[in-house]
Structures are given as structure tokens and as C-alpha cells.
Motif scaffolding. Structure first.
Motif, short mmCIF file in Angstrom:
data_model
loop_
_atom_site.label_atom_id
_atom_site.label_comp_id
_atom_site.label_asym_id
_atom_site.label_seq_id
_atom_site.Cartn_x
_atom_site.Cartn_y
_atom_site.Cartn_z
N LEU A 4 -17.16 16.46 -37.12
CA LEU A 4 -18.45 17.15 -37.02
C LEU A 4 -19.00 17.13 -35.61
O LEU A 4 -19.76 18.01 -35.22
N THR A 5 -18.66 16.11 -34.82
CA THR A 5 -19.21 16.01 -33.47
C THR A 5 -18.46 16.87 -32.48
O THR A 5 -18.88 17.01 -31.35
N ALA A 6 -17.34 17.42 -32.87
CA ALA A 6 -16.54 18.21 -31.94
C ALA A 6 -16.95 19.67 -32.03
O ALA A 6 -17.25 20.19 -33.08
N VAL A 7 -16.94 20.31 -30.88
CA VAL A 7 -17.19 21.74 -30.81
C VAL A 7 -15.84 22.41 -30.68
O VAL A 7 -15.05 22.06 -29.81
N CYS A 8 -15.57 23.35 -31.52
CA CYS A 8 -14.26 23.98 -31.52
C CYS A 8 -14.42 25.44 -31.09
O CYS A 8 -15.18 26.18 -31.69
N SER A 19 -14.53 19.29 -27.68
CA SER A 19 -15.36 18.46 -26.81
C SER A 19 -16.44 17.81 -27.66
O SER A 19 -16.80 18.31 -28.71
N SER A 20 -16.94 16.69 -27.18
CA SER A 20 -17.94 15.94 -27.92
C SER A 20 -19.27 16.04 -27.20
O SER A 20 -19.42 15.53 -26.08
N THR A 21 -20.21 16.67 -27.82
CA THR A 21 -21.53 16.81 -27.23
C THR A 21 -22.24 15.47 -27.09
O THR A 21 -22.81 15.19 -26.03
N GLN A 24 -20.87 13.75 -24.05
CA GLN A 24 -21.35 14.36 -22.81
C GLN A 24 -22.78 13.95 -22.52
O GLN A 24 -23.15 13.70 -21.38
N ILE A 25 -23.60 13.84 -23.55
CA ILE A 25 -24.98 13.39 -23.38
C ILE A 25 -24.99 11.95 -22.88
O ILE A 25 -25.76 11.60 -21.98
N ASN A 30 -25.76 7.93 -18.75
CA ASN A 30 -25.18 6.83 -18.00
C ASN A 30 -25.42 6.98 -16.51
O ASN A 30 -25.58 5.99 -15.80
N CYS A 31 -25.48 8.21 -16.01
CA CYS A 31 -25.80 8.42 -14.59
C CYS A 31 -27.19 7.88 -14.28
O CYS A 31 -27.38 7.20 -13.26
#
Length: 120
Positions: A4-8, A19-21, A24-25, A30-31
Motif C-alpha cells: 500500500l505504501t508503494a506508488v506504482c 517508490s515509497s512516499t 521519501q518524507i 532527516n535533512c
């Protein structure tokens, strides 16, 4: 079935791009956390270097040695526990751990010296 967390995204006959939103957040957050961590480390270093030694008090020097322990844990994380460690990170973390080791030893010597001296 895709998580469910992956964007296809399917692009004209190619493999799906996953990719995992949330990941990425977290990278973005973390920055900001690293910037705050760096600032806190600098401030703690200034505090530890000036207060504990110049006041010649056992308690302040002991606190600076105790604050050193989480700093060592974070340096060890950067040195060994990351998924991907760059050579520059390895070198910088190794040098940092050497400084921390010297700081720990000199801090203990200072604590013993401060505790032996008689204050009138």
C-alpha cells in the motif's frame, strides 16, 4: 499484489516504478533533523569544553563526560550501523571517535584532579 505504501507507475511496457512516499518524507525530515542535530552537537561541544574544565568542578566535568556517551553512540552509528557508509563518513567518524576517546580519558583525569584538590 503491491504494498500500500508503494506508488506504482506503469510506463509503456516497462517494469513498474516502485517508490515509497513515507520513506521519501523521512528522508526530507532527516535533512532538517540532521541540521538540528549538528547545531545541538556544536552547542554541547562548546558547553562541555568551556564549563566543565574552566570551572574546575567535578559535577560539570562529569556531566560533560556523560553527554559524551550519546555522542559516541551516534558516531558509531555513522561509522558502522548505516546501510550505506561512504568512505568520507568512515574517515570523519573514525577521527571523531578518536577525539571522543581522548576527551573521555582527559575528562576522567580532570575529574580525579578536581576531586583531589582542596577548595578553600
Amino acid at each position: 499484489m503491491l504494498p500500500l505504501t508503494a506508488v506504482c507507475c506503469f510506463v509503456a511496457g516497462r517494469k513498474p516504478i516502485l517508490s515509497s512516499t513515507p520513506l521519501q518524507i523521512l528522508f526530507h525530515l532527516n535533512c532538517w533533523y540532521f541540521a538540528a542535530f549538528f547545531l545541538a552537537e556544536v552547542l554541547m561541544f562548546v558547553y562541555k569544553g568551556s564549563k566543565g574544565n574552566l570551572c574546575e568542578r567535578c559535577l560539570a566535568t562529569s556531566v560533560s563526560v556523560l553527554i559524551l556517551l550519546p555522542c559516541v553512540a551516534l558516531a558509531v552509528y555513522y561509522l558502522y550501523l548505516q546501510t550505506f557508509v561512504l568512505r568520507m563518513e568512515f574517515i570523519l567518524s573514525s577521527i571523531l571517535l578518536c577525539f571522543y576517546g581522548l576527551e573521555f580519558l582527559l575528562g576522567l583525569v580532570s575529574i580525579f584532579a578536581f576531586s583531589r584538590s582542596k577548595v578553600y
